[in-house]
Design an enzyme around this catalytic site. Structure first.
Site, PDB file in Angstrom:
ATOM      1  N   ARG A   1       0.827  -1.210   0.000  1.00 58.48           N
ATOM      2  CA  ARG A   1       0.000   0.000   0.000  1.00 58.48           C
ATOM      3  C   ARG A   1       0.856   1.254   0.000  1.00 58.48           C
ATOM      4  NH1 ARG A   1      -3.293  -2.177  -1.660  1.00 58.48           N
ATOM      5  NH2 ARG A   1      -5.469  -2.423  -1.109  1.00 58.48           N
TER       6      ARG A   1
ATOM      7  N   GLU B   1      -3.306   7.973  -5.296  1.00 58.99           N
ATOM      8  CA  GLU B   1      -3.545   7.225  -6.534  1.00 58.99           C
ATOM      9  C   GLU B   1      -4.754   7.791  -7.250  1.00 58.99           C
ATOM     10  OE1 GLU B   1      -3.615   2.968  -5.953  1.00 58.99           O
ATOM     11  OE2 GLU B   1      -1.724   3.013  -4.874  1.00 58.99           O
TER      12      GLU B   1
ATOM     13  N   HIS C   1      -0.574   0.334  -9.778  1.00 55.95           N
ATOM     14  CA  HIS C   1      -1.367  -0.550  -8.892  1.00 55.95           C
ATOM     15  C   HIS C   1      -1.864  -1.784  -9.664  1.00 55.95           C
ATOM     16  CE1 HIS C   1      -3.923  -0.537  -4.975  1.00 55.95           C
ATOM     17  NE2 HIS C   1      -3.704  -1.775  -5.381  1.00 55.95           N
TER      18      HIS C   1
END
Ligand SMILES: NC(=O)C1=CN([C@@H]2O[C@H](COP(=O)(O)OP(=O)(O)OC[C@H]3O[C@@H](n4cnc5c(N)ncnc54)[C@H](O)[C@@H]3O)[C@@H](O)[C@H]2O)C=CC1
Ligand SMILES: O=C(O)C(=O)COP(=O)(O)O
Length: 525
Positions: free
Chosen positions: A230, A259, A277
């Site tokens: 993360r 993000e 991601h």
């Protein structure tokens, strides 16, 4: 028909499953405000990591029963807010394990052999063999932070590449680490000794900036860091400075503090590899997580339990199957004892007896609390929020387990202290599954619960039962069953009556006037 909002892109197989029981609306890229506007219509919400489920969204979701995360990390969902609202939050704990682990390994090998830059160079018509001299991972130390599902798969593959694994995970035993062929070390040693460091921890207050200004200087200058867990576990600014100054050798990042990644110096660094991601982005993982989570949403909408709820204790289908009749028993008794104790309870003792004295029977405690609160909160209380509601009301819940069996293979004893004093009930199931109350305030009885009940504490003496019967008859109240329990002849006794009709206004005070009656309680179940 129920309605499900799918707010991030998921594999179509998930939509297919949801469509068996609901109208499914796939609307991706919505802003928080847009979601708040439409969420009141929906019974369920399914998402991945792009949607942030804030407290405001949760609170606007007045019909929401379940929020399903098609993936692992639930840090983008305000789980405490959902719990308070009684909304189940589920995820897919294993669906993307292999995908995320393989991405981390791909990142490690890409870093060590400069694959992305070398690829770009050839595509730009160059042939720079000396520019891309790599390092081998063979015999190097890999520091794995978080030895859970993804971390252990990374460790297993890395071991087969000839790496030595140093692992840090305060919640994993030495035996488990030994089994995985990893050396469990503290974080200091892991930072000091690792040639590669890979992060596989959830985002929590403890893991926030686990790698930052204080920890980066403790690492080897040749270290390469991989983060496929993360954003925010690494302090991005501190990392950029360490990379720019050559304090560390490289980093490969799949996840970011913000993000999508906005303007960032990370994009300019040659010793950094960036992916958007992609850890869970394989065909296989997306099918796995979509099926796993859509099935759980479907089941919950059908009134069945969810197998991977993150905010209810272990209500997996097999546990549920075993406990189902006892859940009803515990809930009925919680409701009963709260009415005997007169509401406003400050404590509830739950004793699970006989075959129920196991760890698996924790949901029975929740069911008892749910029953206890049901008079006050009605349908607002459920298995998700019962414990938190009790805590917020200052109700102390004490659980005990006693494996010895009495007359029944399993029984539940509840004792509550409320505005009308301390009262207790014990209940069990007959072999045909029927509920019996077997004990009231320590007096042995044997009555089935019914919608309308009357309990008395009285002096055991001739004629008293007849008087109560006659009094009820004169008010046209029909008695379905009746039981008297006493410890000694002509001592204190209790009477438990199941009634076909509610007790009319004023009758209770008439009953308490009957000579020998010390107390009388009505209960509605
Ligand atoms: N990049 C991506 O697309 C993906 C990222 N993830 C991330 O990876 C994380 C790990 O996933 P899994 O391995 O499936 O979870 P897991 O729950 O199996 O493993 C997490 C491990 O971290 C350990 N841990 C917790 N707090 C810790 C701490 N303060 N220090 C050290 N260890 C700690 C736990 O004991 C556990 O063993 C997820 O929480 C998620 O955020 C997961 C899937 C895909
Ligand atoms: O499962 C996780 O925790 C992930 O980070 C995967 O995220 P995604 O579903 O691909 O947006």
């Amino acid at each position: 028909m129920a309605k499900v909002l799918v707010s991030d892109s998921i594999d179509p197989v998930g939509v297919e499953i949801l469509s068996q029981v609901a109208q499914v609306d796939v609307k991706t890229g919505l802003s928080a405000e847009e979601i708040i506007q439409i969420i009141p219509e929906y019974d369920a919400l399914m998402l991945r990591s792009s949607t942030r489920v804030t407290k405001e969204i949760v609170e606007a979701g007045s019909k929401l029963q379940i929020i399903g995360r098609a993936g692992v990390g639930v840090d983008n969902i305000d789980v405490p807010a959902a719990t308070r609202q009684g909304i189940i939050v589920v995820n897919s704990p294993e669906g993307n394990t292999i995908a995320a682990a393989e991405h981390a390994l791909a990142m490690m090998l890409s870093l060590s052999r400069h694959i992305p830059d070398a690829n770009q160079s050839v595509k730009a018509n160059k042939w720079e063999r000396n520019r891309f001299i790599g390092t081998e991972v063979y015999k190097k130390n890999l520091g794995v932070v978080g030895l859970g599902k993804i971390g252990s798969h990374v460790a297993a593959v890395a071991r087969s590449l000839g790496m030595k694994i140093l692992a840090y995970d305060p919640f994993i035993s030495k035996e488990r680490a030994d089994q995985l062929g990893c050396t469990l070390v503290d974080l200091e040693l892991l930072f000091a000794e690792s040639d590669f460091i890979t992060l596989h921890v959830p985002k929590t207050p403890e893991t926030q900036h686990l790698i930052g200004r204080e920890t980066l200087p403790k690492m080897k200058p040749t270290v390469r860091i991989i983060n496929c867990s993360r954003g925010g576990i690494i302090d991005e600014l501190a990392l950029i400075e360490a990379l720019e100054s050559g304090r560390i050798a490289g980093a490969a990042l799949d996840v970011f503090e913000q993000e999508p990644l906005g303007e960032s110096r990370l994009r300019e660094l040659s010793n950094v590899i960036l992916t958007p991601h992609l850890g869970a982005s394989t065909t296989e993982a997306q099918v796995n997580v979509a099926i796993d989570v859509a099935e759980q949403i479907r089941d919950v909408l059908l009134g069945l339990p969810a197998r991977s709820a993150v905010n209810i204790p272990g209500l997996t289908p097999d546990v549920m199957e075993k406990l189902r009749p006892y859940l009803q028993l515990a809930e009925t008794m919680g409701n009963l004892v709260s009415q005997l104790a007169g509401g406003r309870c400050d404590s509830l003792n739950v004793r699970l007896q006989g075959e129920l004295a196991t760890k698996d029977s924790q949901p029975l405690v929740i069911a008892a609390i749910k029953g206890l609160l049901s008079q006050a909160l009605r349908e607002r209380v459920n298995y998700v929020n019962a414990a938190i509601e009790a805590k917020e009301r200052g109700i102390r819940v004490i659980e005990t387990r006693d494996a010895s069996t009495r007359d029944y293979s399993g029984s539940i004893h509840l004792e509550a202290n409320g505005s009308m004093g301390t009262h207790s009930v014990t209940g069990a199931l007959l072999s045909n599954g029927e509920i019996r109350i077997t004990d009231l305030d320590e007096f042995p009885i044997n009555v089935p619960p019914s919608n309308h009940m009357l309990f008395t504490l009285h002096q055991d003496m001739p004629g008293i039962i007849g008087k109560i019967g006659a009094l009820l008859g004169s008010f046209n109240v029909n008695i379905a069953s009746m039981q008297v329990g006493r410890k000694i002849i002509r001592g204190d006794a209790v009477m438990a009556l199941s009634l076909d009709d509610p007790l009319p206004e004023g009758l209770l005070s008439e009953i308490t006037k009957v000579p020998g009656i010390r107390d009388a309680y009505t209960v509605k179940l």
